[in-house]
Design a protein around this motif. Structure first.
Motif, PDB file in Angstrom:
ATOM      1  N   MET A  11       1.041  -1.513  -0.163  1.00 20.95           N
ATOM      2  CA  MET A  11       0.245   0.158   0.228  1.00 20.95           C
ATOM      3  C   MET A  11       0.862   1.684  -0.197  1.00 20.95           C
ATOM      4  SD  MET A  11      -2.888   0.887   2.161  1.00 20.95           S
ATOM      5  CE  MET A  11      -2.174   0.919   4.172  1.00 20.95           C
ATOM      6  N   GLU A  12       0.512   2.495  -0.746  1.00 17.94           N
ATOM      7  CA  GLU A  12       1.767   3.449  -0.669  1.00 17.94           C
ATOM      8  C   GLU A  12       0.696   4.396   0.192  1.00 17.94           C
ATOM      9  OE1 GLU A  12       1.531   6.444  -4.806  1.00 17.94           O
ATOM     10  OE2 GLU A  12       2.077   4.962  -4.877  1.00 17.94           O
ATOM     11  N   ILE A  13       1.434   4.939   0.886  1.00 17.53           N
ATOM     12  CA  ILE A  13       1.263   5.498   2.379  1.00 17.53           C
ATOM     13  C   ILE A  13       1.932   7.166   2.450  1.00 17.53           C
ATOM     14  CG2 ILE A  13      -0.089   3.854   3.154  1.00 17.53           C
ATOM     15  CD1 ILE A  13       2.299   3.905   5.253  1.00 17.53           C
ATOM     16  N   PRO A  14       0.942   8.209   2.876  1.00 19.13           N
ATOM     17  CA  PRO A  14       1.712   8.724   2.726  1.00 19.13           C
ATOM     18  C   PRO A  14       2.812   8.910   4.184  1.00 19.13           C
ATOM     19  CG  PRO A  14      -0.182   9.750   3.120  1.00 19.13           C
ATOM     20  CD  PRO A  14       0.038   8.537   2.895  1.00 19.13           C
ATOM     21  N   ARG A  53     -10.513  -2.442   3.788  1.00 16.90           N
ATOM     22  CA  ARG A  53      -9.297  -3.582   3.988  1.00 16.90           C
ATOM     23  C   ARG A  53      -8.877  -3.343   2.041  1.00 16.90           C
ATOM     24  NH1 ARG A  53     -10.423  -8.566   7.014  1.00 16.90           N
ATOM     25  NH2 ARG A  53      -9.725  -7.633   9.459  1.00 16.90           N
ATOM     26  N   ARG A  54      -8.671  -3.986   1.646  1.00 19.78           N
ATOM     27  CA  ARG A  54      -7.767  -3.925   0.396  1.00 19.78           C
ATOM     28  C   ARG A  54      -7.781  -2.452  -0.199  1.00 19.78           C
ATOM     29  NH1 ARG A  54     -12.097  -6.309  -2.500  1.00 19.78           N
ATOM     30  NH2 ARG A  54     -13.085  -6.043  -0.869  1.00 19.78           N
ATOM     31  N   LEU A  55      -6.748  -1.172   0.621  1.00 18.63           N
ATOM     32  CA  LEU A  55      -6.315  -0.158   0.775  1.00 18.63           C
ATOM     33  C   LEU A  55      -5.046  -0.320  -0.704  1.00 18.63           C
ATOM     34  CD1 LEU A  55      -7.250   1.497   3.567  1.00 18.63           C
ATOM     35  CD2 LEU A  55      -8.686   2.079   1.841  1.00 18.63           C
ATOM     36  N   GLY A  56      -5.239   0.843  -1.658  1.00 21.48           N
ATOM     37  CA  GLY A  56      -4.161   1.061  -2.810  1.00 21.48           C
ATOM     38  C   GLY A  56      -2.577   1.904  -2.074  1.00 21.48           C
ATOM     39  N   ARG A  57      -3.997   3.054  -1.931  1.00 24.03           N
ATOM     40  CA  ARG A  57      -2.963   3.892  -1.576  1.00 24.03           C
ATOM     41  C   ARG A  57      -3.943   5.441  -0.193  1.00 24.03           C
ATOM     42  NH1 ARG A  57      -3.845   8.407  -5.965  1.00 24.03           N
ATOM     43  NH2 ARG A  57      -5.114   7.773  -7.100  1.00 24.03           N
ATOM     44  N   LEU A  58      -3.383   5.774  -0.223  1.00 27.11           N
ATOM     45  CA  LEU A  58      -3.141   7.195   0.091  1.00 27.11           C
ATOM     46  C   LEU A  58      -2.902   8.411   0.015  1.00 27.11           C
ATOM     47  CD1 LEU A  58      -3.627   4.641   2.788  1.00 27.11           C
ATOM     48  CD2 LEU A  58      -4.044   6.412   5.081  1.00 27.11           C
ATOM     49  N   SER A  59      -4.110   9.720   0.001  1.00 25.69           N
ATOM     50  CA  SER A  59      -2.991  11.021  -0.414  1.00 25.69           C
ATOM     51  C   SER A  59      -3.890  11.841   0.258  1.00 25.69           C
ATOM     52  CB  SER A  59      -3.356  10.701  -1.923  1.00 25.69           C
ATOM     53  OG  SER A  59      -4.803  10.820  -2.064  1.00 25.69           O
ATOM     54  N   ILE A  60      -3.210  12.414   0.752  1.00 23.13           N
ATOM     55  CA  ILE A  60      -3.063  14.099   1.100  1.00 23.13           C
ATOM     56  C   ILE A  60      -3.321  14.878  -0.209  1.00 23.13           C
ATOM     57  CG2 ILE A  60      -2.251  15.408   2.412  1.00 23.13           C
ATOM     58  CD1 ILE A  60      -0.582  13.806   3.973  1.00 23.13           C
TER      59      ILE A  60
END
Length: 111
Positions: free
Chosen positions: A1-4, A70-77
């Motif tokens: 998962m892509e996260i800040p 669940r199954r989050l791909g990414r979080l973006s600000i």
């Protein structure tokens, strides 16, 4: 998962997260809490597990809870001119993202 970065989430929620267990970012559950007036949002994430939880409170009472995300791909600000917030994107991008606005007021939207 892509996260800040953790620093970006601290900036967005204006406080250090509460950590559960004795694990450092990005392993373990971390909770960020933000209050504006009578409204409060609690965002918890375990980046390693790819799991998140969102709770919205008004006058201290929980009015909405999105759990076991669940199954989050990414979080973006999202740093717009008039608003700031966090967007939770699912791995299947055909699903609408969950949006947590933190400025100018707290607002949570989901499909």
């Amino acid at each position: 998962m892509e996260i800040p970065d953790l620093a970006d989430l601290i900036w967005l929620f204006e406080d250090e997260p509460t950590q559960y267990e004795d694990l450092d970012w990005p392993v373990g559950l971390h909770s960020f809490r933000l209050r504006r007036g009578a409204t409060e949002v609690l965002f918890s994430i375990d980046p390693f597990a790819g799991e998140a939880f969102v709770s919205l409170f008004v006058d201290g009472e929980e009015v909405a809870m999105l759990g076991n995300l669940r199954r989050l791909g990414r979080l973006s600000i999202d740093r717009g001119a008039d608003a700031e917030g966090l967007v939770l994107w699912f791995a299947d991008e055909s699903q609408e993202p969950i949006r947590i606005r933190t400025k100018p007021s707290i607002h949570v939207t989901w499909c």
